[in-house]
Structures are given as structure tokens and as C-alpha cells.
Design a protein around this motif. Structure first.
Motif, short mmCIF file in Angstrom:
data_model
loop_
_atom_site.label_atom_id
_atom_site.label_comp_id
_atom_site.label_asym_id
_atom_site.label_seq_id
_atom_site.Cartn_x
_atom_site.Cartn_y
_atom_site.Cartn_z
N GLY A 75 0.79 -1.21 0.00
CA GLY A 75 0.00 0.00 0.00
C GLY A 75 0.83 1.27 0.00
O GLY A 75 1.93 1.32 -0.55
N THR A 76 0.29 2.27 0.64
CA THR A 76 0.87 3.61 0.65
C THR A 76 1.08 4.07 2.08
O THR A 76 0.21 3.90 2.92
CB THR A 76 -0.07 4.60 -0.07
N LEU A 77 2.25 4.65 2.33
CA LEU A 77 2.50 5.31 3.60
C LEU A 77 2.35 6.81 3.39
O LEU A 77 2.95 7.37 2.47
CB LEU A 77 3.92 5.03 4.11
N VAL A 78 1.57 7.44 4.24
CA VAL A 78 1.43 8.88 4.25
C VAL A 78 2.28 9.36 5.41
O VAL A 78 2.05 8.98 6.56
CB VAL A 78 -0.04 9.32 4.44
N MET A 79 3.32 10.14 5.10
CA MET A 79 4.31 10.53 6.11
C MET A 79 4.32 12.04 6.31
O MET A 79 4.90 12.76 5.49
CB MET A 79 5.69 10.01 5.71
N PRO A 80 3.71 12.52 7.39
CA PRO A 80 3.77 13.95 7.70
C PRO A 80 5.04 14.25 8.49
O PRO A 80 5.16 13.87 9.65
CB PRO A 80 2.51 14.17 8.56
N MET A 81 6.00 14.91 7.87
CA MET A 81 7.26 15.16 8.58
C MET A 81 7.97 16.34 7.96
O MET A 81 8.25 16.37 6.77
CB MET A 81 8.16 13.92 8.50
N THR A 82 8.28 17.31 8.79
CA THR A 82 9.06 18.47 8.37
C THR A 82 10.50 18.06 8.17
O THR A 82 11.11 17.50 9.09
CB THR A 82 8.99 19.57 9.46
N VAL A 83 11.04 18.31 7.00
CA VAL A 83 12.48 18.17 6.75
C VAL A 83 12.91 19.42 6.01
O VAL A 83 12.55 19.63 4.85
CB VAL A 83 12.82 16.90 5.93
N LEU A 84 13.66 20.28 6.70
CA LEU A 84 14.06 21.56 6.12
C LEU A 84 15.53 21.62 5.73
O LEU A 84 15.94 22.57 5.06
CB LEU A 84 13.75 22.70 7.11
N VAL A 85 16.31 20.63 6.13
CA VAL A 85 17.72 20.58 5.77
C VAL A 85 17.85 19.78 4.47
O VAL A 85 17.52 18.59 4.44
CB VAL A 85 18.56 19.95 6.91
N GLU A 86 18.31 20.44 3.44
CA GLU A 86 18.36 19.81 2.12
C GLU A 86 19.15 18.51 2.14
O GLU A 86 18.73 17.51 1.55
CB GLU A 86 18.96 20.78 1.09
N GLY A 87 20.28 18.49 2.79
CA GLY A 87 21.10 17.28 2.86
C GLY A 87 20.35 16.12 3.52
O GLY A 87 20.50 14.96 3.11
N TYR A 88 19.56 16.42 4.51
CA TYR A 88 18.78 15.37 5.18
C TYR A 88 17.72 14.83 4.22
O TYR A 88 17.50 13.62 4.16
CB TYR A 88 18.10 15.90 6.44
N TRP A 89 17.05 15.73 3.49
CA TRP A 89 16.04 15.27 2.53
C TRP A 89 16.70 14.42 1.44
O TRP A 89 16.18 13.38 1.06
CB TRP A 89 15.28 16.43 1.90
N ARG A 90 17.85 14.84 0.97
CA ARG A 90 18.54 14.07 -0.08
C ARG A 90 18.93 12.69 0.44
O ARG A 90 18.83 11.70 -0.28
CB ARG A 90 19.75 14.83 -0.59
#
Length: 173
Positions: A75-90
Motif C-alpha cells: 500500500g501507501t505510507l502517508v508521512m507527515p514530517m518536516t524536513v528543512l535541511v536539504e542534505g537530510y532530505w537528499r
């Protein structure tokens, strides 16, 4: 698949995630903050920080937890999460890509005055200096990389129901 709801505090991620989950068949909400809370429980403790995302284990643990949950449930995971550091998102998005997990990345956006008003008027969590501290880092991330990396849903004048519908429709099309 993962539907990642990014954006700063007060944008409506948690509320919208629950509504998106109701609209997408075979979906469930996975709050990556729970991974951070688990790390915070480690005693005698990890190095001091104002944000568990700065601990290097958090990011790969989010990836691995999501991977294992999807392997188990599908299925699908809906993930509400703030990630503001570009390196962390990458790091997170690359980890998910290594496991061939598709990600639809949405940013719930609102103007600074609206965000401040929502945070200060929050009847559940109450006003929060912690949450207010992220308004400028969010604005900087939005200007420099975040809005280019995601589908932006402006919630300034949008109810959570309408935002969730917009996201669900985008995912299903």
C-alpha cells in the motif's frame, strides 16, 4: 509508495495526513517523528541537540522503518514530517530510491503570518516557541530548494479537507 507531507509547523501536515489516509485506498499514516522519539528515549542519551533530525541514525532509521513497513503491509505510507535541511532530505530520498520506493513529495505551504497565527492559536498544543523558531528556516528552505523539490500545496486559504483532496487526486492521477 510514500506520500511525504513536508512543510513547517502549523502548515497542517498531521491533520492533512489523516484526511489523505482516508482518501487513498490501502494507505496508512507513518509519523517519522516516532523514530525520533525512540532515539530520544535512549539512555544515557545521545549528544544534545534541539532537533532529533540532527542525529545521524534518524535518517537511515526512517528509511529502513518505512521500507520494512511497506514490505509488510504494502500500500501507501502517508508521512507527515518536516524536513528543512536539504542534505537530510537528499539522504532520505536517496535511501528510499535505493529500495525502489516511489515518493510523492508535497509541501504544505502557508504565508508567514498565517503560520504564526496557527501556531500561536493552536488549541491542542498551545503556543510553542519551538515551532515558531522554524518559521524562518522554513522560509529559507522554501526559497532555496524545498519548493523546487516538491509539489507545493498552498494551505493559506485552503481547508485541510480541500488540501487532502488535492493531494489524493494528484497521487491517483
Amino acid at each position: 509508495m510514500i506520500v511525504w507531507l513536508n512543510g513547517t509547523h502549523g502548515a497542517g501536515k498531521t491533520t492533512t495526513a489523516a484526511l489523505v489516509q482516508q482518501l487513498l485506498p490501502d494507505s496508512r499514516v507513518f509519523d517519522a517523528e516516532k523514530v525520533g522519539e525512540t532515539l530520544m528515549d535512549i539512555t544515557p542519551g545521545l549528544p544534545g541537540t534541539d532537533n532529533f533530525q540532527h542525529w545521524p541514525p534518524w535518517r537511515p532509521l526512517v528509511v529502513e522503518t518505512a521500507r520494512h513497513v511497506l514490505d509488510y503491509t504494502g500500500g501507501t505510507l502517508v508521512m507527515p514530517m518536516t524536513v528543512l535541511v536539504e542534505g537530510y532530505w537528499r539522504e532520505i530520498s536517496a535511501g528510499l530510491a535505493r529500495h525502489a520506493i516511489p515518493v510523492r513529495h508535497f509541501v504544505l505551504h502557508a504565508d508567514q503570518d498565517t503560520l504564526r497565527g496557527r501556531i500561536e492559536g493552536d488549541t491542542v498544543l498551545g503556543p510553542s516557541a519551538f515551532r515558531l523558531r522554524y518559521l524562518e528556516p522554513y522560509a529559507e528552505a522554501a526559497r532555496t530548494w524545498l519548493h523546487a523539490e516538491a509539489e507545493v500545496v498552498d494551505t493559506t486559504h485552503l481547508t485541510p479537507d480541500r488540501a487532502a483532496l488535492r493531494i489524493a487526486e494528484a497521487v491517483e492521477n
